[in-house]
Design a protein around this motif. Sequence first.
Motif, PDB file in Angstrom:
ATOM      1  N   ASP A 170       4.879  10.414  17.652  1.00  0.00           N
ATOM      2  CA  ASP A 170       5.412  10.687  16.479  1.00  0.00           C
ATOM      3  C   ASP A 170       6.104   9.542  15.879  1.00  0.00           C
ATOM      4  O   ASP A 170       7.114   8.982  16.340  1.00  0.00           O
ATOM      5  N   PRO A 171       5.921   8.987  14.744  1.00  0.00           N
ATOM      6  CA  PRO A 171       6.328   7.584  14.320  1.00  0.00           C
ATOM      7  C   PRO A 171       7.775   7.930  13.509  1.00  0.00           C
ATOM      8  O   PRO A 171       8.404   7.063  13.244  1.00  0.00           O
ATOM      9  N   GLY A 172       8.304   9.305  13.209  1.00  0.00           N
ATOM     10  CA  GLY A 172       9.496   9.447  12.962  1.00  0.00           C
ATOM     11  C   GLY A 172       9.472  10.045  11.439  1.00  0.00           C
ATOM     12  O   GLY A 172       8.519   9.899  10.725  1.00  0.00           O
ATOM     13  N   ALA A 173      10.723  10.547  11.169  1.00  0.00           N
ATOM     14  CA  ALA A 173      10.714  11.611   9.827  1.00  0.00           C
ATOM     15  C   ALA A 173      10.807  10.461   8.692  1.00  0.00           C
ATOM     16  O   ALA A 173      10.444  10.829   7.586  1.00  0.00           O
ATOM     17  N   GLU A 174      11.235   9.294   8.823  1.00  0.00           N
ATOM     18  CA  GLU A 174      10.977   8.311   7.648  1.00  0.00           C
ATOM     19  C   GLU A 174       9.874   7.194   7.510  1.00  0.00           C
ATOM     20  O   GLU A 174       9.763   6.324   6.889  1.00  0.00           O
ATOM     21  N   TYR A 175       8.877   7.649   8.149  1.00  0.00           N
ATOM     22  CA  TYR A 175       7.669   6.571   8.452  1.00  0.00           C
ATOM     23  C   TYR A 175       6.805   7.050   7.308  1.00  0.00           C
ATOM     24  O   TYR A 175       6.229   8.298   7.144  1.00  0.00           O
ATOM     25  N   ARG A 176       6.416   6.317   6.301  1.00  0.00           N
ATOM     26  CA  ARG A 176       5.728   6.573   5.399  1.00  0.00           C
ATOM     27  C   ARG A 176       4.734   5.470   5.110  1.00  0.00           C
ATOM     28  O   ARG A 176       5.054   4.216   5.267  1.00  0.00           O
ATOM     29  N   LEU A 177       3.562   5.649   4.603  1.00  0.00           N
ATOM     30  CA  LEU A 177       2.471   4.775   4.221  1.00  0.00           C
ATOM     31  C   LEU A 177       1.987   4.750   2.718  1.00  0.00           C
ATOM     32  O   LEU A 177       1.551   5.736   2.435  1.00  0.00           O
ATOM     33  N   ALA A 178       2.559   3.880   2.119  1.00  0.00           N
ATOM     34  CA  ALA A 178       2.287   4.050   0.550  1.00  0.00           C
ATOM     35  C   ALA A 178       1.045   3.705   0.308  1.00  0.00           C
ATOM     36  O   ALA A 178       0.197   2.907   1.065  1.00  0.00           O
ATOM     37  N   PRO A 179       0.446   4.172  -0.856  1.00  0.00           N
ATOM     38  CA  PRO A 179      -0.862   3.787  -1.472  1.00  0.00           C
ATOM     39  C   PRO A 179      -0.983   2.408  -1.329  1.00  0.00           C
ATOM     40  O   PRO A 179      -0.170   1.591  -1.828  1.00  0.00           O
ATOM     41  N   GLY A 180      -2.277   2.162  -0.969  1.00  0.00           N
ATOM     42  CA  GLY A 180      -2.657   0.663  -0.875  1.00  0.00           C
ATOM     43  C   GLY A 180      -2.219  -0.010   0.520  1.00  0.00           C
ATOM     44  O   GLY A 180      -2.571  -1.171   0.720  1.00  0.00           O
ATOM     45  N   GLU A 181      -1.226   0.444   1.324  1.00  0.00           N
ATOM     46  CA  GLU A 181      -0.765   0.072   2.552  1.00  0.00           C
ATOM     47  C   GLU A 181      -1.911  -0.083   3.693  1.00  0.00           C
ATOM     48  O   GLU A 181      -2.413   1.021   4.059  1.00  0.00           O
ATOM     49  N   LEU A 182      -2.549  -1.179   4.255  1.00  0.00           N
ATOM     50  CA  LEU A 182      -3.532  -1.144   4.941  1.00  0.00           C
ATOM     51  C   LEU A 182      -3.034  -1.097   6.389  1.00  0.00           C
ATOM     52  O   LEU A 182      -2.121  -1.628   6.791  1.00  0.00           O
ATOM     53  N   GLY A 183      -4.041  -0.494   7.462  1.00  0.00           N
ATOM     54  CA  GLY A 183      -3.826  -0.756   8.717  1.00  0.00           C
ATOM     55  C   GLY A 183      -4.546  -1.876   9.241  1.00  0.00           C
ATOM     56  O   GLY A 183      -5.696  -2.298   8.832  1.00  0.00           O
ATOM     57  N   ARG A 184      -4.156  -2.360  10.353  1.00  0.00           N
ATOM     58  CA  ARG A 184      -4.937  -3.553  10.995  1.00  0.00           C
ATOM     59  C   ARG A 184      -4.845  -3.355  12.567  1.00  0.00           C
ATOM     60  O   ARG A 184      -3.829  -3.302  13.212  1.00  0.00           O
ATOM     61  N   TRP A 185      -6.060  -3.575  13.236  1.00  0.00           N
ATOM     62  CA  TRP A 185      -6.267  -3.979  14.740  1.00  0.00           C
ATOM     63  C   TRP A 185      -6.796  -5.145  14.856  1.00  0.00           C
ATOM     64  O   TRP A 185      -7.972  -5.455  14.440  1.00  0.00           O
ATOM     65  N   GLY A 186      -6.472  -6.021  15.676  1.00  0.00           N
ATOM     66  CA  GLY A 186      -7.000  -7.047  16.149  1.00  0.00           C
ATOM     67  C   GLY A 186      -6.856  -8.364  15.199  1.00  0.00           C
ATOM     68  O   GLY A 186      -6.523  -8.158  13.958  1.00  0.00           O
ATOM     69  N   ASP A 187      -7.119  -9.590  15.637  1.00  0.00           N
ATOM     70  CA  ASP A 187      -6.880 -10.758  14.885  1.00  0.00           C
ATOM     71  C   ASP A 187      -8.373 -11.659  14.983  1.00  0.00           C
ATOM     72  O   ASP A 187      -7.834 -12.891  14.540  1.00  0.00           O
TER      73      ASP A 187
END
Length: 673
Positions: free
Chosen positions: A534-551
């Motif tokens: 669980d990332p917690g009560a204040e964890y929020r992902l706003a519109p447009g916020e991307l996820g990323r895995w790897g470089d």
Amino acid sequence: MSRHLDLQARRLQARGEAFYTIGSAGHEGNAAIALALRATDPAFLHYRDAAFFLQRARRVPGQTPLWDMLLSFAASAEDPISGGRHKVLGSKTLCIPPQTSTIASHLPKAMGAAYSLGLWRRLGAGGEWPGDSVVLCSFGDASFNHSTAQGAFNAAAWSAFQAVPMPLIWLCEDNGIGISTPTPEGWVAASMAARPGIHYLACDGLDLLDTWRVAREAVRIARSRRQPVFLHMRCVRLFGHAGSDAQQAYLPASRIEADEARDPLLIGAGLLRRHAGLDREAVAALYHRVRERVARLAEEAVCRPRLEQASQVMASIVPPPRPGRVQPWRGEVSTTPDTLARRLNQALDRLMTRYPHLVLAGEDIGRKGGVYGVTQKLQARFGGHRVIDTLLDEQSILGLGIGMGQSGLVPILEIQFLAYLHNAEDQLRGEAATLSFFSCGQYTNPMVVRIAGLGYQKGFGGHFHNDNAIAVLRDIPGLLVACPANGADAVGLLQEAVRLADEEQRVVVMIEPIALYHRRDLLEEGDGGWCFPDPGAEYRLAPGELGRWGDGRELAIVTYGNGVHLSRQAAARLQAEGIALRIIDLRWLTAIDHDAVFAAVADCARVLIVDECRRTGSVSEELMTALVERGLPGERLARLTAEDSFIPLARAATVTLPSVEGIVAHVRALLAR
């Protein structure tokens, strides 16, 4: 006043100065219904209810209804309700939310508004309207037959039959014809007179005294018993359906003449002579004074400014912000990795605690805990009034949410399967997403809609339970659409969706991949690679916020939902071949930050978009266009999408969808260019 507005609208339209001429002529008796209600009772009005609007305005000091309506006719930017976007009957001060085209689509939300009045009482707080209010919803006899109307009647009766408070008056203004199609004589009465859970009353809308007397009884029942009333008002339609409708083409002259002889203004004049002592001359003088006043105001209204730029038109698509009502969280946060469904359940539990005005509603979400167990035990903890098991009708579920949102609540609605949305999607397109637009942000219906969807289910499905058609949601102005790929992101997106609804009054849809609800593993059985803490009560992902895995810089995969899980599996194979890549998770399928997407992939030699939705009308089309517009050469781009097909049953259920093997093959082909 109402009649001269109708006449003036036609004159102005002939000059190109007015743009809407569905008038109220013949329906003016609804002024007596306005007199029977309080000015604080919310009214969802039919487009023929100008007299109701005018009468209500007379009861509130400082109103200028003639001027306001003429500005609306002229599509002036100074129109106080819509800002020139549409001719609507609406006013925040008068508790009249605007309706744009009342072909029954406003009935479900009126039912939701009535339901919310009782719910606020149970919550021990006050909403947008006084707790003892009555909701009025008016419509015509043709709209009565619309499936949306019938669903709303049924939902109200279904609730009232179980003693759920439903202080609602359905006002059917029956003029006997829908454009050119007659309503069968006696049909409305026969359909509603003995309907369980609804009180049926009838009045003669041509007789103000009879209408007022019956309306008072309707209000008494609705207000004191908190039960729905069907008020059947017989009236007449004059001047045809609208200014462009030549009713002589389908009605005989004898019928038109007979209707004109039943003009409620003539009958009203007779009542004034008998009961108020006015003679012919006094009535005629009043009529002509009003005509001159309306004509004078009309000439001023057509000179007022109009919308000229796209930015002006679009200014109210997004509602204005308001203060948030969240309470601080002092509970524990689970650090044990778990599935997407389990993370959602815990997030909903926490959100219900932090937002006392948050309500869940949907089919089977309470006792059963949802088809996939996402809402398990929530009803036992928070009560049946906050975790509501609804009837099986998506139009009514969405309408319930719209009405609750307008009343000041924040609803989270659940649609069991994405395919089930399609018979009710106009509640989002034509109602929920347009309310701020057509009221200059004065009225809003914030809500979150959770939809179980997309493909890849095993042992269950066919196209009715595996549905990857999301284009209908992505093209609705102002609507936000999120799609999580894992449990941690699901928490961040859901918590942000509730914040957006509560503080920014937005309508947010979250499409939850059914196939990932209970997925625990990533590469092999037992690895637990798709369980997250669980990332917690204040964890929020706003519109447009991307996820990323790897470089890796050889290739970037841009995807979402099930595509993230598939791409991670494909990446393991490709990395074993020495291919260095990265995966970009969109998370949000509208309000995409294309600059951020471009920045995330610009340094990669190749870009593959993996889109589990259909090739035509998919998010991949938007992504391809945006990347090319920002300078990424087309030869560096490719996309893998689902076929333009429905999803079949059994082993063939995934053959039209992207697969791990398909991703691997497309990456190899793209790198070989």
